[in-house]
Design an enzyme around this catalytic site. Structure first.
Site, mmCIF file in Angstrom:
data_model
loop_
_atom_site.group_PDB
_atom_site.id
_atom_site.type_symbol
_atom_site.label_atom_id
_atom_site.label_comp_id
_atom_site.label_asym_id
_atom_site.label_seq_id
_atom_site.Cartn_x
_atom_site.Cartn_y
_atom_site.Cartn_z
ATOM 1 N N GLU A 1 -12.796 4.936 4.464
ATOM 2 C CA GLU A 1 -12.950 4.174 5.701
ATOM 3 C C GLU A 1 -14.220 4.522 6.478
ATOM 4 O OE1 GLU A 1 -8.384 3.694 7.092
ATOM 5 O OE2 GLU A 1 -9.149 5.678 6.708
ATOM 6 N N GLN B 1 0.830 -1.204 0.000
ATOM 7 C CA GLN B 1 0.000 0.000 0.000
ATOM 8 C C GLN B 1 0.864 1.254 0.000
ATOM 9 O OE1 GLN B 1 -3.202 -2.057 2.990
ATOM 10 N NE2 GLN B 1 -3.406 0.153 2.801
ATOM 11 N N ARG C 1 -9.009 -0.467 7.782
ATOM 12 C CA ARG C 1 -10.070 0.441 7.338
ATOM 13 C C ARG C 1 -10.557 1.309 8.496
ATOM 14 N NH1 ARG C 1 -14.164 -1.287 2.434
ATOM 15 N NH2 ARG C 1 -14.220 0.794 1.579
ATOM 16 N N CYS C 2 -9.611 2.055 9.032
ATOM 17 C CA CYS C 2 -9.840 2.585 10.364
ATOM 18 C C CYS C 2 -9.207 3.921 10.635
ATOM 19 C CB CYS C 2 -9.226 1.632 11.363
ATOM 20 S SG CYS C 2 -7.457 1.587 11.138
HETATM 21 N N1 MCN Z 1 -13.448 9.732 -3.592
HETATM 22 C C1 MCN Z 1 -14.212 10.632 -4.318
HETATM 23 N N2 MCN Z 1 -14.572 11.829 -3.745
HETATM 24 C C2 MCN Z 1 -14.226 12.127 -2.465
HETATM 25 C C3 MCN Z 1 -13.482 11.196 -1.706
HETATM 26 C C4 MCN Z 1 -13.090 10.004 -2.311
HETATM 27 O O1 MCN Z 1 -14.558 10.337 -5.461
HETATM 28 N N3 MCN Z 1 -14.586 13.291 -1.911
HETATM 29 C C5 MCN Z 1 -12.955 8.500 -4.224
HETATM 30 C C6 MCN Z 1 -11.426 8.593 -4.381
HETATM 31 O O2 MCN Z 1 -11.049 9.328 -5.466
HETATM 32 C C7 MCN Z 1 -11.023 7.146 -4.396
HETATM 33 C C8 MCN Z 1 -12.013 6.520 -3.430
HETATM 34 O O3 MCN Z 1 -13.142 7.392 -3.389
HETATM 35 O O4 MCN Z 1 -11.157 6.629 -5.687
HETATM 36 C C9 MCN Z 1 -11.433 6.379 -1.997
HETATM 37 O O5 MCN Z 1 -10.799 7.590 -1.685
HETATM 38 P P1 MCN Z 1 -10.178 8.005 -0.281
HETATM 39 O O6 MCN Z 1 -11.249 8.186 0.689
HETATM 40 O O7 MCN Z 1 -9.244 9.118 -0.543
HETATM 41 O O8 MCN Z 1 -9.350 6.732 0.224
HETATM 42 P P2 MCN Z 1 -8.011 6.137 -0.388
HETATM 43 O O9 MCN Z 1 -8.085 6.176 -1.842
HETATM 44 O O10 MCN Z 1 -6.847 6.703 0.297
HETATM 45 O O11 MCN Z 1 -8.185 4.626 -0.013
HETATM 46 C C10 MCN Z 1 -7.851 4.157 1.271
HETATM 47 C C11 MCN Z 1 -9.021 3.595 2.019
HETATM 48 C C12 MCN Z 1 -8.520 2.753 3.112
HETATM 49 S S1 MCN Z 1 -7.438 3.438 4.194
HETATM 50 C C13 MCN Z 1 -8.857 1.436 3.209
HETATM 51 S S2 MCN Z 1 -8.286 0.567 4.552
HETATM 52 C C14 MCN Z 1 -9.638 0.815 2.182
HETATM 53 C C15 MCN Z 1 -10.482 1.765 1.433
HETATM 54 O O12 MCN Z 1 -9.835 2.860 1.100
HETATM 55 N N4 MCN Z 1 -9.148 -0.234 1.513
HETATM 56 C C16 MCN Z 1 -9.771 -0.637 0.351
HETATM 57 N N5 MCN Z 1 -11.286 1.233 0.489
HETATM 58 C C17 MCN Z 1 -10.889 0.092 -0.164
HETATM 59 N N6 MCN Z 1 -11.539 -0.313 -1.281
HETATM 60 C C18 MCN Z 1 -11.080 -1.401 -1.937
HETATM 61 N N7 MCN Z 1 -11.735 -1.804 -3.052
HETATM 62 N N8 MCN Z 1 -9.987 -2.098 -1.531
HETATM 63 C C19 MCN Z 1 -9.320 -1.754 -0.408
HETATM 64 O O13 MCN Z 1 -8.248 -2.431 -0.021
HETATM 65 CU CU1 CUM Z 2 -6.947 2.234 8.649
HETATM 66 S S1 CUM Z 2 -6.560 0.753 7.160
HETATM 67 MO MO1 CUM Z 2 -6.373 1.771 5.605
HETATM 68 O O1 CUM Z 2 -5.613 2.912 6.537
HETATM 69 O O2 CUM Z 2 -5.162 1.092 4.768
#
Ligand code: MCN
Ligand code: CUM
Length: 827
Positions: free
Chosen positions: A760, A239, A386-387
């Site tokens: 998350e 990651q 996811r936290c």
């Molecule tokens: N997004 C959006 N508009 C926003 C916020 C987010 O369109 N205002 C979209 C983003 O562009 C992205 C998705 O939603 O495509 C998730 O965005 P974001 O909240 O920024 O999270 P991350 O991309 O950093 O993903 C990490 C988060 C975490 S920490 C875990 S744990 C988790 C999760 O995402 N693991 C996942 N969702 C998951 N989903 C899948 N399919 N697989 C994982 O391992």
């Molecule tokens: Cu809190 S799990 Mo995600 O942060 O990869």
């Protein structure tokens, strides 16, 4: 025509405005663009670590300890080495020779790559067998003979802290107990005073049980050392490829520029692929020693038993309040199980992660929290799942406690929340434990959820069932959570000693399309689509003309990876800022092409065109400008059209939401059925509503798994008793109800496009809503808490305790009686 600032004012112009869908059809912000990556995933053309094949590639199988606590007396490799096809057997001794025997965890601790001296948890890595194929490696592994001197295992944080408990970490100099860390936050004295003076106080113990993130793809790596170039390439399930490169450099002493980490397609991470695991190092080390590529891929049970677990927080929550439900203070005390190594993937400046956001969505000015963590003979613990680094536990605590308070005061839990919410005009809001919330409108989200859930109707129905002594009780659970995502501003967190930022690089090519490279790493979140949408929006390009790349440290700008829902808040901001840099340069080129002064060029977001002020038809798009950037560049500018941005966010972002869950609880069986599941989320301006919806559905499913099914358990000997998918129960489509999702939009004032993370939120926000619902079904019987996972037997016991259970036999005999008295029995 609307100007840029009307659509998405930049932060310095007073903050981004609420989302307005451009609807220009180019796939910009707010459009439901289909995920670009799905074409290859659904046609079987993804490229995961286990798909990688290299000429001469060897395979690695890890020999693991059957004991949780034992000293290794001897390892006999000889029988394994006789197996046809086994190339090498590696132990700690072999790794020591190459200085590869220990690896840093993400939290100021070190862990043996292969056990040197003492095993500290069941399934710990003891030796590695390298062979020509996977099956031979497995055969070889079974022939490695290890003699163990078995020691008493220490299972459970409470047992670990007993005076006479065997010391697990005798490898740490001077360590004489299993104490791992102490932490406190808030004002102890003021909180004690508030509790003394309060009209009402409530207290509840609750365990956030040990969970496993369970990505579909287990962890794996292909180490590929090239002696010609003296370069080590590691393809791995990661990651955070750049952090892993830095850690590999630290482990191996190989200079960082001679290491390349490639994280190809990743089949889910959920936090499981943030830490560094011995298997990765072994594959790389074996390749380095043998000068051949070496593949290591875990089995499911290895993934569950040896990679980082999550949660395992034994919490006590307390609230002090007035008679009419105004919360005056919160206090909490936690006993945490950190497993055998402090591998906690959370910011090292906060040893308890972000747990100190336990004042939640409420305006509570007095709070105090303490935490003690212990080492135990279990897998390295406390990974983020996811936290957002322990926000899950904090949200569970406060959202459960608000329900406990509401029941104590005989008030509606929605009403208690409404009474205590931080009000929209209080933002930016500084919490009692030092967080700076960016924006929020909690009541709006709650009202929307209440309406969507038809709350009043269900309250009436609940009452009716109680009065009629119905077989199935109804419970309604509410959770109005606040998340904290987007690690983060330099002063508040770092990982592995690196301050947090992220990056995006945009190259517009001469023919008018673009490549975007980011420092974050998608594992299924759809970054190839959403990052392209941000750039499409900011540059007036078509989303199909933009390719997003990630997961290769040789080509991507340094970034800290994807976790804590930080990709949108941090790398998303970088993509927007880099786009704006490109746009600035494009303006100069547009002026040159349109033969006007640069000051007279405007950019129009709607049409995506640069045009001469007051003359909209004298216009040019970025696609047309691109050629000019290379072939006809203005003398004031360098040729080319590209930009890079490393974005160091000024603050975290605080997404929030209100979830309402209605359940039916069967008084005969203790079974819980979902009647209604409403989730209203607010993640600021939304890039792709369809992808967000997908994130919410997936996260709610994991919340249901948490509340109803999942638990990593051990017996007294430290054997993992739920170490496979037959025993560690994940929810399937059979256990998942229909979700009704809604949203409100409260932009983040400091984010360039007003977006907050969302990945998350559903997993963080849903477990307390579900538990609150089940408790709510029984609260008239005096029940204040039910521990997760709420299996039918746990629920039935609570029903029984409350005098609400129905013995199945009662029903049978009742029917029998009816039949007799009615005289309709056909016997
Ligand atoms: N997004 C959006 N508009 C926003 C916020 C987010 O369109 N205002 C979209 C983003 O562009 C992205 C998705 O939603 O495509 C998730 O965005 P974001 O909240 O920024 O999270 P991350 O991309 O950093 O993903 C990490 C988060 C975490 S920490 C875990 S744990 C988790 C999760 O995402 N693991 C996942 N969702 C998951 N989903 C899948 N399919 N697989 C994982 O391992
Ligand atoms: Cu809190 S799990 Mo995600 O942060 O990869």
């Amino acid at each position: 025509m609307s100007s840029d600032s009307e659509r998405f004012a930049e932060a310095e112009d007073g903050g981004p405005q609420p989302e307005k869908h451009c609807g220009h059809g180019r796939g910009g912000m707010g459009e439901e663009v289909k995920r670009k990556e799905d074409q290859r995933f659904i046609t079987g053309r993804g490229n995961y670590v286990d798909d990688i094949k290299k000429p001469g590639m060897l395979h690695c199988e890890i020999v693991r300890s059957p004991h949780a606590h034992a000293r290794i007396e001897n390892i006999d490799k000889s029988r394994a080495l006789k197996v046809d096809g086994v190339v090498a057997v590696l132990t700690a001794e072999d790794l020591l020779e190459h200085d590869l025997a220990t690896m840093p965890t993400l939290m100021d601790d070190t862990q043996d790559v292969l056990v040197n001296d003492k095993v500290k948890f069941q399934s710990q890595e003891v030796a590695a067998v390298i062979a020509t194929d996977r099956y031979t490696a497995k055969d070889g592994a079974q022939k490695v003979v290890v003699d163990y001197d078995v020691l008493d295992p220490v299972i459970g944080a409470d047992k670990a802290l007993e005076d006479d408990a065997p010391v697990i970490r005798d490898d740490i100099e001077g360590k004489e107990d299993n104490h791992c860390l102490d932490w406190e936050t808030g004002d102890e004295e003021a909180t004690a005073k508030a509790f003394e003076e309060a009209d009402v106080t409530v207290k509840e113990d609750m365990l956030y049980q040990r969970l496993h993130p369970a990505p579909i793809e287990t962890c794996g790596a292909v180490g590929d050392y090239d002696p010609g170039k003296d370069k080590l390439t590691v393809h791995m399930t990661s990651q955070a490829p750049h952090i892993h490169r830095t850690l590999f450099a630290q482990v191996s002493g190989i200079p960082e520029h001679k290491i390349r980490i490639v994280s190809p397609d990743v089949g889910g991470g959920f936090g499981n692929k943030v830490p560094i695991y011995p298997g990765y190092v072994v594959a790389a080390a074996a390749s380095y020693v043998l000068e051949e590529p070496v593949k290591w891929v875990e089995e499911r049970s290895e993934n569950i038993q040896s990679t980082g677990f999550a949660r395992d927080y034994d919490m006590t929550g307390e609230i002090a309040a007035t008679e009419d439900g105004e919360i005056q203070a919160v206090r909490t005390d936690v006993l945490a199980d950190h497993g055998a190594f402090n591998a906690v993937a959370q910011p090292s400046k906060f040893p308890a992660g972000f747990f100190n956001i336990f004042t939640g969505s409420y305006d509570i000015d007095t709070a105090y929290g303490t935490l003690t963590a212990a080492y135990t003979n279990t897998a390295p613990g406390g990974v983020a799942y996811r936290c957002s680094f322990r926000v899950t536990e904090a949200v569970y605590l406060i959202e459960r406690m608000v329900k406990v308070l509401a029941d104590e005061l005989d008030m509606d839990p929605a009403e208690v929340r409404r009474k205590n919410f931080i009000q929209p005009e209080q933002f930016p809001y500084e919490s009692a434990t030092g967080w700076n919330y960016d924006s929020g409108d909690y009541e709006k989200a709650l009202d929307k959820a209440l309406e969507m859930a038809d709350y009043d109707h269900y309250r009436e129905e609940q009452q009716r069932r109680i009065e009629e002594d119905a077989d199935k009780l109804l419970g309604i659970g509410v959770s109005s959570f606040t998340e904290v995502v987007g690690a983060g501003p330099g002063q508040s967190c770092d990982i592995a000693g690196v301050e947090m930022f992220d990056s995006a690089e945009i190259r517009v090519h001469p023919t008018g399309n673009a490549t975007v490279r980011v420092g974050v790493q998608t594992q299924g979140q759809g970054h190839e689509t959403t990052f392209a949408q941000i750039v499409a929006e900011e540059l007036g390009m078509d989303v199909d003309d933009i390719t997003v790349e990630h997961g290769d440290t040789d080509t991507d700008p340094y970034g800290l990876g994807t976790y804590g829902s930080r990709s949108t808040p941090v790398a998303g901001a970088a993509a927007a800022v880099a786009s704006r840099k490109v746009r600035e340069k494009a303006k100069a080129i547009a002026a040159n092409e349109l033969e006007a002064a640069e000051e007279d060029i405007d950019w129009d977001r709607e049409s995506g065109q640069f045009h001469v002020t007051g003359a909209p038809d004298r216009s040019i798009s970025i696609t047309e400008i691109a050629a000019g950037a290379y072939m006809n560049h203005p003398k004031s500018e360098e040729p080319g059209l590209e930009a890079i941005n490393y974005y160091d966010p000024p603050e975290m972002t605080y997404p929030f939401g209100s979830y309402i869950v209605v359940v039916e609880v069967d008084r005969e069986t203790g079974e819980v059925e979902f009647e209604k599941f409403v989730a209203v989320d607010d993640c600021g301006n939304r890039i792709n509503p369809m992808i967000i919806e997908g994130q919410i559905h997936g996260g709610l499913a994991q919340g249901i798994g948490t509340a109803m099914l999942e638990h990593v358990t051990f017996d007294d000997n430290g054997n993992v008793t739920g170490g496979d998918f037959m025993n560690y129960l994940l929810p399937t489509s059979m256990e998942i109800p229909e979700f009704e999702t809604g949203h409100t939009v409260t932009p983040s004032p400091h984010h360039p496009i007003g977006a907050k993370g969302v990945g998350e939120s559903p997993t963080v926000g849903s477990p307390p809503a579900i538990v609150n619902a089940v408790v709510d079904a029984m609260s008239h019987g005096g029940i204040s808490h039910v521990e997760m996972p709420m299996t039918p037997d746990t629920v039935w016991e609570k029903l029984d305790e409350a005098g609400l259970s129905m013995d199945p036999a009662d029903n049978v005999s009742l029917e029998f009686d009816d039949q007799q008295s009615g005289g309709t029995a056909d016997d």
